[in-house]
Design a protein around this motif. Structure first.
Motif, PDB file in Angstrom:
ATOM      1  N   GLN A   3      -6.660   1.860   3.442  1.00  0.00           N
ATOM      2  CA  GLN A   3      -5.327   1.655   4.000  1.00  0.00           C
ATOM      3  C   GLN A   3      -4.443   1.023   2.934  1.00  0.00           C
ATOM      4  O   GLN A   3      -4.666  -0.117   2.533  1.00  0.00           O
ATOM      5  N   ALA A   4      -3.455   1.777   2.465  1.00  0.00           N
ATOM      6  CA  ALA A   4      -2.527   1.271   1.454  1.00  0.00           C
ATOM      7  C   ALA A   4      -1.270   0.742   2.124  1.00  0.00           C
ATOM      8  O   ALA A   4      -0.828   1.269   3.138  1.00  0.00           O
ATOM      9  N   ARG A  17       4.108  -5.274  -5.107  1.00  0.00           N
ATOM     10  CA  ARG A  17       2.648  -5.336  -5.124  1.00  0.00           C
ATOM     11  C   ARG A  17       2.110  -4.483  -3.991  1.00  0.00           C
ATOM     12  O   ARG A  17       2.438  -4.719  -2.825  1.00  0.00           O
ATOM     13  N   LEU A  18       1.298  -3.518  -4.355  1.00  0.00           N
ATOM     14  CA  LEU A  18       0.642  -2.669  -3.377  1.00  0.00           C
ATOM     15  C   LEU A  18      -0.735  -3.246  -3.064  1.00  0.00           C
ATOM     16  O   LEU A  18      -1.401  -3.804  -3.937  1.00  0.00           O
ATOM     17  N   SER A  19      -1.135  -3.076  -1.827  1.00  0.00           N
ATOM     18  CA  SER A  19      -2.444  -3.533  -1.383  1.00  0.00           C
ATOM     19  C   SER A  19      -3.206  -2.371  -0.785  1.00  0.00           C
ATOM     20  O   SER A  19      -2.610  -1.473  -0.183  1.00  0.00           O
ATOM     21  N   CYS A  20      -4.505  -2.409  -0.929  1.00  0.00           N
ATOM     22  CA  CYS A  20      -5.366  -1.391  -0.341  1.00  0.00           C
ATOM     23  C   CYS A  20      -6.565  -2.091   0.271  1.00  0.00           C
ATOM     24  O   CYS A  20      -7.294  -2.809  -0.422  1.00  0.00           O
ATOM     25  N   CYS A  96      -4.383   4.802  -2.679  1.00  0.00           N
ATOM     26  CA  CYS A  96      -5.603   4.219  -3.212  1.00  0.00           C
ATOM     27  C   CYS A  96      -6.743   5.182  -2.893  1.00  0.00           C
ATOM     28  O   CYS A  96      -6.684   5.930  -1.903  1.00  0.00           O
ATOM     29  N   ALA A  97      -7.738   5.178  -3.741  1.00  0.00           N
ATOM     30  CA  ALA A  97      -8.818   6.138  -3.597  1.00  0.00           C
ATOM     31  C   ALA A  97     -10.101   5.573  -4.174  1.00  0.00           C
ATOM     32  O   ALA A  97     -10.084   4.669  -5.021  1.00  0.00           O
ATOM     33  N   GLY A 112      -6.715   7.054   0.885  1.00  0.00           N
ATOM     34  CA  GLY A 112      -5.915   6.404   1.908  1.00  0.00           C
ATOM     35  C   GLY A 112      -4.707   7.254   2.238  1.00  0.00           C
ATOM     36  O   GLY A 112      -4.492   8.318   1.654  1.00  0.00           O
ATOM     37  N   GLN A 113      -3.866   6.761   3.133  1.00  0.00           N
ATOM     38  CA  GLN A 113      -2.758   7.582   3.625  1.00  0.00           C
ATOM     39  C   GLN A 113      -1.521   7.526   2.739  1.00  0.00           C
ATOM     40  O   GLN A 113      -0.634   8.330   2.907  1.00  0.00           O
ATOM     41  N   GLY A 114      -1.457   6.626   1.782  1.00  0.00           N
ATOM     42  CA  GLY A 114      -0.323   6.559   0.877  1.00  0.00           C
ATOM     43  C   GLY A 114       0.773   5.629   1.358  1.00  0.00           C
ATOM     44  O   GLY A 114       0.983   5.451   2.561  1.00  0.00           O
ATOM     45  N   THR A 115       1.462   5.043   0.394  1.00  0.00           N
ATOM     46  CA  THR A 115       2.614   4.192   0.696  1.00  0.00           C
ATOM     47  C   THR A 115       3.728   4.564  -0.274  1.00  0.00           C
ATOM     48  O   THR A 115       3.490   4.742  -1.468  1.00  0.00           O
ATOM     49  N   LEU A 116       4.938   4.700   0.261  1.00  0.00           N
ATOM     50  CA  LEU A 116       6.048   5.218  -0.539  1.00  0.00           C
ATOM     51  C   LEU A 116       6.720   4.112  -1.331  1.00  0.00           C
ATOM     52  O   LEU A 116       7.089   3.064  -0.786  1.00  0.00           O
TER      53      LEU A 116
END
Length: 121
Positions: A3-4, A17-20, A96-97, A112-116
């Motif tokens: 989950q991103a 900052r992206l989180s996964c 994230c993968a 994951g489903q991606g975040t824009l």
């Protein structure tokens, strides 16, 4: 299982900052990666990190600006992508993968489903 989050709208020069979060069969010892797909373009590799966190790899264009890290503390299993000095060309959906069996060198099969992320000039 992946989950991103953390994407959004930013201006050039800003930081995000992206989180996964990983769960299920994605173990904290697994290598992880971040990829992105810009509008009308192929998905591309951005950064990856080993299960221990000791080895990291980056796309040339993000070196020095992005930092991948992870938190393998109990019940946390998180991977982060700190993005500084953002540029409009960083715009895209970030995923994230995890590679097959969590091993570097294997194909990334868990996504994951991606975040824009949208960066304006």
């Amino acid at each position: 299982q992946l989950q991103a989050s953390g994407g959004g709208l930013a201006q050039a020069g800003d930081s995000l900052r992206l989180s996964c979060s990983a769960s299920g069969r994605i173990f904290s010892s697994w290598a992880m990666g971040w990829f992105r797909q810009a509008p009308g373009k192929e998905r591309e590799f951005v950064a990856s990190i080993s299960g221990s966190g000791q080895s990291t790899y980056y796309k040339d264009s993000v070196k020095g600006r992005f930092t991948i890290s992870r938190d393998n503390a109990k019940n946390k299993n998180m991977v982060y992508l700190q993005m500084n000095s953002l540029k409009p060309e960083d715009t895209g959906v970030y995923y994230c993968a995890a590679p097959r069996d969590g091993m570097f060198g294997n194909a990334y099969e868990n996504w994951g489903q991606g975040t824009l992320v949208t960066v304006s000039s």
